[in-house]
Design a protein around this motif. Structure first.
Motif, PDB file in Angstrom:
ATOM      1  N   ALA A   2     -65.549  28.494  65.448  1.00  0.00           N
ATOM      2  CA  ALA A   2     -63.923  28.619  65.747  1.00  0.00           C
ATOM      3  C   ALA A   2     -63.467  27.614  64.789  1.00  0.00           C
ATOM      4  N   ASP A   3     -62.452  27.815  64.005  1.00  0.00           N
ATOM      5  CA  ASP A   3     -61.618  26.957  63.403  1.00  0.00           C
ATOM      6  C   ASP A   3     -60.848  26.107  64.158  1.00  0.00           C
ATOM      7  N   GLU A   4     -61.312  24.839  64.225  1.00  0.00           N
ATOM      8  CA  GLU A   4     -60.661  23.953  65.011  1.00  0.00           C
ATOM      9  C   GLU A   4     -59.321  23.322  64.180  1.00  0.00           C
ATOM     10  N   GLN A   5     -58.252  23.088  64.676  1.00  0.00           N
ATOM     11  CA  GLN A   5     -57.013  22.734  63.778  1.00  0.00           C
ATOM     12  C   GLN A   5     -57.150  21.416  63.788  1.00  0.00           C
ATOM     13  N   ALA A   6     -57.529  20.702  62.724  1.00  0.00           N
ATOM     14  CA  ALA A   6     -57.934  19.152  62.354  1.00  0.00           C
ATOM     15  C   ALA A   6     -56.127  18.663  62.425  1.00  0.00           C
ATOM     16  N   ILE A   7     -55.177  18.936  61.951  1.00  0.00           N
ATOM     17  CA  ILE A   7     -54.048  18.508  61.995  1.00  0.00           C
ATOM     18  C   ILE A   7     -53.108  19.578  62.783  1.00  0.00           C
ATOM     19  N   LYS A   8     -52.331  18.804  63.606  1.00  0.00           N
ATOM     20  CA  LYS A   8     -51.300  19.698  64.437  1.00  0.00           C
ATOM     21  C   LYS A   8     -50.060  19.066  64.167  1.00  0.00           C
ATOM     22  N   GLN A   9     -49.072  19.897  63.937  1.00  0.00           N
ATOM     23  CA  GLN A   9     -47.656  19.562  63.908  1.00  0.00           C
ATOM     24  C   GLN A   9     -47.127  18.959  65.376  1.00  0.00           C
ATOM     25  N   VAL A  10     -46.532  17.989  65.049  1.00  0.00           N
ATOM     26  CA  VAL A  10     -45.764  17.209  66.228  1.00  0.00           C
ATOM     27  C   VAL A  10     -44.234  17.612  66.259  1.00  0.00           C
ATOM     28  N   SER A  11     -43.619  17.344  64.920  1.00  0.00           N
ATOM     29  CA  SER A  11     -42.240  17.828  64.756  1.00  0.00           C
ATOM     30  C   SER A  11     -42.063  17.935  63.080  1.00  0.00           C
ATOM     31  N   SER A  12     -40.865  18.552  62.877  1.00  0.00           N
ATOM     32  CA  SER A  12     -40.625  19.232  61.409  1.00  0.00           C
ATOM     33  C   SER A  12     -38.945  18.824  61.311  1.00  0.00           C
ATOM     34  N   ARG A  13     -38.908  18.760  60.094  1.00  0.00           N
ATOM     35  CA  ARG A  13     -37.367  18.566  59.812  1.00  0.00           C
ATOM     36  C   ARG A  13     -37.189  18.889  58.371  1.00  0.00           C
ATOM     37  N   LEU A  14     -36.402  19.899  58.081  1.00  0.00           N
ATOM     38  CA  LEU A  14     -36.039  20.421  56.689  1.00  0.00           C
ATOM     39  C   LEU A  14     -35.599  18.996  55.903  1.00  0.00           C
ATOM     40  N   VAL A  15     -36.207  19.145  54.761  1.00  0.00           N
ATOM     41  CA  VAL A  15     -35.691  18.258  53.922  1.00  0.00           C
ATOM     42  C   VAL A  15     -34.729  18.729  52.589  1.00  0.00           C
ATOM     43  N   TYR A  16     -35.125  19.831  52.085  1.00  0.00           N
ATOM     44  CA  TYR A  16     -34.424  20.575  51.083  1.00  0.00           C
ATOM     45  C   TYR A  16     -34.365  21.850  51.015  1.00  0.00           C
ATOM     46  N   GLU A  17     -33.461  22.810  50.576  1.00  0.00           N
ATOM     47  CA  GLU A  17     -33.534  23.994  50.638  1.00  0.00           C
ATOM     48  C   GLU A  17     -32.614  24.713  49.566  1.00  0.00           C
ATOM     49  N   ASN A  18     -33.389  25.813  48.646  1.00  0.00           N
ATOM     50  CA  ASN A  18     -32.522  26.659  47.864  1.00  0.00           C
ATOM     51  C   ASN A  18     -32.725  27.981  47.941  1.00  0.00           C
ATOM     52  N   SER A  19     -32.684  28.787  46.811  1.00  0.00           N
ATOM     53  CA  SER A  19     -32.646  30.275  47.013  1.00  0.00           C
ATOM     54  C   SER A  19     -34.197  30.536  46.944  1.00  0.00           C
TER      55      SER A  19
END
Length: 182
Positions: A2-19
């Motif tokens: 099984a593929d163990e997830q070595a890095i898990k997301q704790v939180s996320s924030r949008l830094v930049y967005e365009n089209s």
């Protein structure tokens, strides 16, 4: 195994967005419990087409702003924001838009990620044969685009000499070689 997830997301924030893309910064937790940050570029997948005939390829060349120089590559592109569809449909569209060619035969060669250490973007690779010429209908961003025929020998030399530096085109060529059984 099984593929163990070595890095898990704790939180996320949008830094930049365009089209064309979004950039986010994630707080992550590693297997040992230590924490850190990870920057991720979210971009939609694209299609790349290898238009092949007469032991060579029809390629396009344009100025690439991020690297400050012109570069040769196979025709490629993605759906505009808000549009979606089949990768083969996209490949046919990009081929016609950038080169004017229509493919009588379109063969799927595979799917790859371009920069899986920093981006979610992948690309579908197709081989276009039985080509019928037509008029290109390029987007405004492609107004400086040129096209030309490059023999296989020239392609190899251009890669070795740093004339062709597009990673997607070089990777697609590798899939073509595997497809042909070389």
């Amino acid at each position: 195994m099984a593929d163990e997830q070595a890095i898990k997301q704790v939180s996320s924030r949008l830094v930049y967005e365009n089209s064309w893309m979004r950039v986010r910064e994630d707080e992550v937790e590693r297997l040992d419990g230590s924490r850190g940050i990870y920057g991720v570029i979210e971009k939609r997948d694209f299609a790349l087409v290898i238009p092949a005939e007469n032991d060579g390829f029809h390629m396009v060349e344009e100025f690439r702003y991020p690297i400050g120089r012109r570069s040769w590559n196979f025709p490629q592109g993605g759906f505009p924001k808000g549009m979606d569809g089949d990768p083969e449909e996209l490949a046919r569209h990009e081929l016609a838009e950038e080169t004017g060619f229509r493919a009588g035969t379109l063969t799927r060669l595979g799917y790859l990620y371009g920069s899986h250490g920093s981006s979610t973007q992948g690309f579908h690779i197709f081989l276009a044969t039985d080509l019928e010429p037509g008029e290109a209908n390029r987007e405004i961003e492609e107004q400086d685009m040129r096209q030309g025929f490059i023999s296989r020998a020239e392609f190899k030399r251009y890669v070795r000499d740093g004339v062709i530096t597009d990673d997607s085109s070089v990777a697609a060529y590798t899939l073509l070689i595997l497809h042909e059984g070389h």
